[in-house]
Scaffold this motif. Structure first.
Motif, short mmCIF file in Angstrom:
data_model
loop_
_atom_site.label_atom_id
_atom_site.label_comp_id
_atom_site.label_asym_id
_atom_site.label_seq_id
_atom_site.Cartn_x
_atom_site.Cartn_y
_atom_site.Cartn_z
N ASP A 179 36.21 41.62 35.35
CA ASP A 179 36.15 41.08 36.69
C ASP A 179 37.57 41.05 37.23
O ASP A 179 38.53 41.27 36.49
CB ASP A 179 35.55 39.67 36.69
CG ASP A 179 34.92 39.30 38.02
OD1 ASP A 179 35.14 40.03 39.01
OD2 ASP A 179 34.22 38.29 38.08
N THR A 180 37.72 40.76 38.49
CA THR A 180 39.05 40.63 39.06
C THR A 180 39.83 39.58 38.27
O THR A 180 39.38 38.45 38.13
CB THR A 180 38.96 40.23 40.55
OG1 THR A 180 38.20 41.20 41.23
CG2 THR A 180 40.35 40.13 41.16
N GLY A 181 40.94 39.98 37.69
CA GLY A 181 41.79 39.06 36.95
C GLY A 181 41.38 38.78 35.52
O GLY A 181 42.01 37.96 34.85
N ARG A 182 40.35 39.45 35.00
CA ARG A 182 39.89 39.11 33.64
C ARG A 182 39.20 40.29 32.97
O ARG A 182 38.39 40.98 33.58
CB ARG A 182 38.92 37.95 33.72
CG ARG A 182 38.43 37.47 32.36
CD ARG A 182 37.62 36.19 32.52
NE ARG A 182 37.14 35.74 31.23
CZ ARG A 182 35.97 36.08 30.70
NH1 ARG A 182 35.14 36.88 31.37
NH2 ARG A 182 35.61 35.63 29.53
N ALA A 197 42.09 44.89 33.04
CA ALA A 197 42.24 43.73 33.92
C ALA A 197 43.12 44.09 35.12
O ALA A 197 42.82 43.71 36.26
CB ALA A 197 42.82 42.54 33.16
N THR A 256 42.13 44.34 39.20
CA THR A 256 42.80 43.32 39.99
C THR A 256 43.72 43.91 41.07
O THR A 256 43.75 43.41 42.19
CB THR A 256 43.63 42.40 39.07
OG1 THR A 256 42.75 41.85 38.08
CG2 THR A 256 44.28 41.27 39.85
N PRO A 276 46.71 36.77 39.70
CA PRO A 276 47.24 37.72 40.68
C PRO A 276 48.05 37.03 41.77
O PRO A 276 47.78 35.87 42.10
CB PRO A 276 45.99 38.38 41.26
CG PRO A 276 44.89 37.43 41.01
CD PRO A 276 45.27 36.62 39.80
N THR A 296 50.52 40.52 32.49
CA THR A 296 49.14 40.50 31.97
C THR A 296 49.18 39.90 30.57
O THR A 296 49.40 40.62 29.59
CB THR A 296 48.50 41.90 31.97
OG1 THR A 296 49.28 42.78 31.19
CG2 THR A 296 48.41 42.47 33.38
#
Length: 158
Positions: A46-49, A83, A87, A119, A131
Motif C-alpha cells: 500500500d502507499t507507504g507500506r 514501498a 509511495t 512520505p 525507507t
C-alpha cells in the motif's frame, strides 16, 4: 486527483484474487531476477507500506544454518523498493542511494520483512526518501534492520 502508481494498481487488482499475490510476486521477480533467489512472497502493499515473507531453506542459509545476511539484504531491498514504488508519485522516479544494516540476532526461522515509509507532505524536484525496514523471525523478534536511502527526482519532461 493523483494517479496511482502502476505497481500499486496492479497489486490492488491481483492481490484479492486466488493466486494473485503469487502472480504479482512472480512478475516482480521477472523484472528483477535477483529477488527470486530468496523466493519471496509479497504479503501486503500500500502507499507507504510493504510486507514480504520468505521461507528459510537450504539455499538461503549460511555456514551455520541461519538465514544468510545478503539474503536478508535482498528482502530489505525488495520491501523498501516496492514501498517506494507504491509511495513515490508517478511524476517522480527513485533509485537506491545507500543502505545501512544491523544484524541483531540469528535468523533461524522463516522471515517477514516490513517497510513503513513516512512520505513527505510535499515532493521536491530532488530529495532523499528514507525507507526503514525491519526483518522479523517467526516469533516476531527483529533479527535485522535496514535503513535504505532512496534518491527521488522528478522525471524529465519528454
Amino acid at each position: 486527483m493523483t494517479k496511482t502508481p502502476a505497481t500499486l494498481a496492479l497489486w490492488q487488482r491481483l492481490s484479492s484474487k486466488p493466486g494473485g499475490r503469487w502472480l504479482f510476486t512472480q512478475g516482480v521477480c521477472r523484472r528483477a531476477p535477483y529477488f527470486s533467489t530468496i523466493r519471496p512472497r509479497v504479503q501486503a502493499l500500500d502507499t507507504g507500506r510493504c510486507v514480504v515473507s520468505s521461507r528459510k531453506r537450504r539455499s538461503v542459509e549460511n555456514h551455520i544454518g541461519t538465514f544468510h545476511a545478503i539474503a536478508m539484504c535482498n528482502m530489505a531491498e525488495l520491501a523498501g523498493g516496492l514501498a517506494a514504488e507504491a509511495t513515490v508519485p508517478v511524476s517522480h522516479r527513485w533509485i537506491p542511494q545507500g543502505m545501512e544494516v544491523d544484524y541483531l540476532a540469528k535468523a533461524e526461522t522463516d522471515l517477514t520483512t516490513t517497510c513503513v515509509i513516512d512520505p513527505p507532505s510535499q515532493w521536491e524536484d530532488r530529495q532523499t526518501l528514507l525507507t526503514p525496514v525491519d526483518v522479523r523471525d517467526a516469533e516476531g523478534n527483529v533479527v535485522f534492520r535496514a535503513r535504505i536511502r532512496m534518491y527521488v527526482s522528478k522525471k524529465p519532461s519528454r
